[in-house]
Design an enzyme around this catalytic site. Structure first.
Site, PDB file in Angstrom:
ATOM      1  N   HIS A   1       0.885  -1.166   0.000  1.00 54.98           N
ATOM      2  CA  HIS A   1       0.000   0.000   0.000  1.00 54.98           C
ATOM      3  C   HIS A   1       0.920   1.212   0.000  1.00 54.98           C
ATOM      4  O   HIS A   1       1.973   1.199   0.645  1.00 54.98           O
ATOM      5  CB  HIS A   1      -0.879   0.021   1.253  1.00 54.98           C
ATOM      6  CG  HIS A   1      -1.616   1.316   1.439  1.00 54.98           C
ATOM      7  ND1 HIS A   1      -2.727   1.636   0.690  1.00 54.98           N
ATOM      8  CD2 HIS A   1      -1.385   2.363   2.261  1.00 54.98           C
ATOM      9  CE1 HIS A   1      -3.159   2.838   1.066  1.00 54.98           C
ATOM     10  NE2 HIS A   1      -2.360   3.292   2.008  1.00 54.98           N
ATOM     11  N   CYS A  31      -4.422   1.841  -4.709  1.00 56.74           N
ATOM     12  CA  CYS A  31      -3.650   2.892  -4.045  1.00 56.74           C
ATOM     13  C   CYS A  31      -2.323   3.163  -4.749  1.00 56.74           C
ATOM     14  O   CYS A  31      -1.865   4.307  -4.803  1.00 56.74           O
ATOM     15  CB  CYS A  31      -3.405   2.537  -2.580  1.00 56.74           C
ATOM     16  SG  CYS A  31      -2.524   0.976  -2.373  1.00 56.74           S
TER      17      CYS A  31
END
Length: 128
Positions: free
Chosen positions: A51, A119
């Site tokens: 992420h 993301c």
């Protein structure tokens, strides 16, 4: 866009002589489990389940249920495993927020895709 990205003004400590420092915060959502177990389970080494968020103007911007902003390193992803310098931007925070509003439909809960619109794709778009 999240409430945190409103027109609130706050002190921006990262302003450099000729711009604002930009960093990429990298998180391993598996907290080391992917690296430790992937070879045995999958027969292939996977170093992490990544992420990312982009840190600029004293905030971290990321895509999670829409475009979000928080204090750097204080997202639900935990603590970053790496902080990578991306350089300096010369645009103002207001212009950056205008950009985020212009791409908000692209990065909504409805448009999320684990492989093609996540993301990391958001961080790439924001940092270029």
């Amino acid at each position: 866009m999240s409430k945190e990205m409103s027109t609130e003004k706050k002190k921006i400590p990262e302003k450099e002589e000729k711009g604002y420092k930009v960093e990429l915060y990298l998180y391993d959502l598996s907290q080391g489990m992917a690296k430790a177990m992937s070879m045995g389970l999958l027969g292939k080494q996977i170093d992490g389940i990544w992420h990312t968020g982009v840190v600029v103007y004293g905030s971290e911007y990321f895509y999670g249920g829409g475009i979000q902003a928080s204090s750097p390193g204080m997202t639900q992803a935990g603590s970053p495993v790496q902080r990578l310098p991306l350089g300096v931007t010369y645009i103002t925070q207001d212009v950056f927020h205008d950009f985020l509003r212009s791409v908000a439909d692209q990065y909504s809960p409805r448009t999320y895709n684990l492989l093609t619109n996540n993301c990391n794709n958001f961080s790439d778009a924001v940092s270029n």
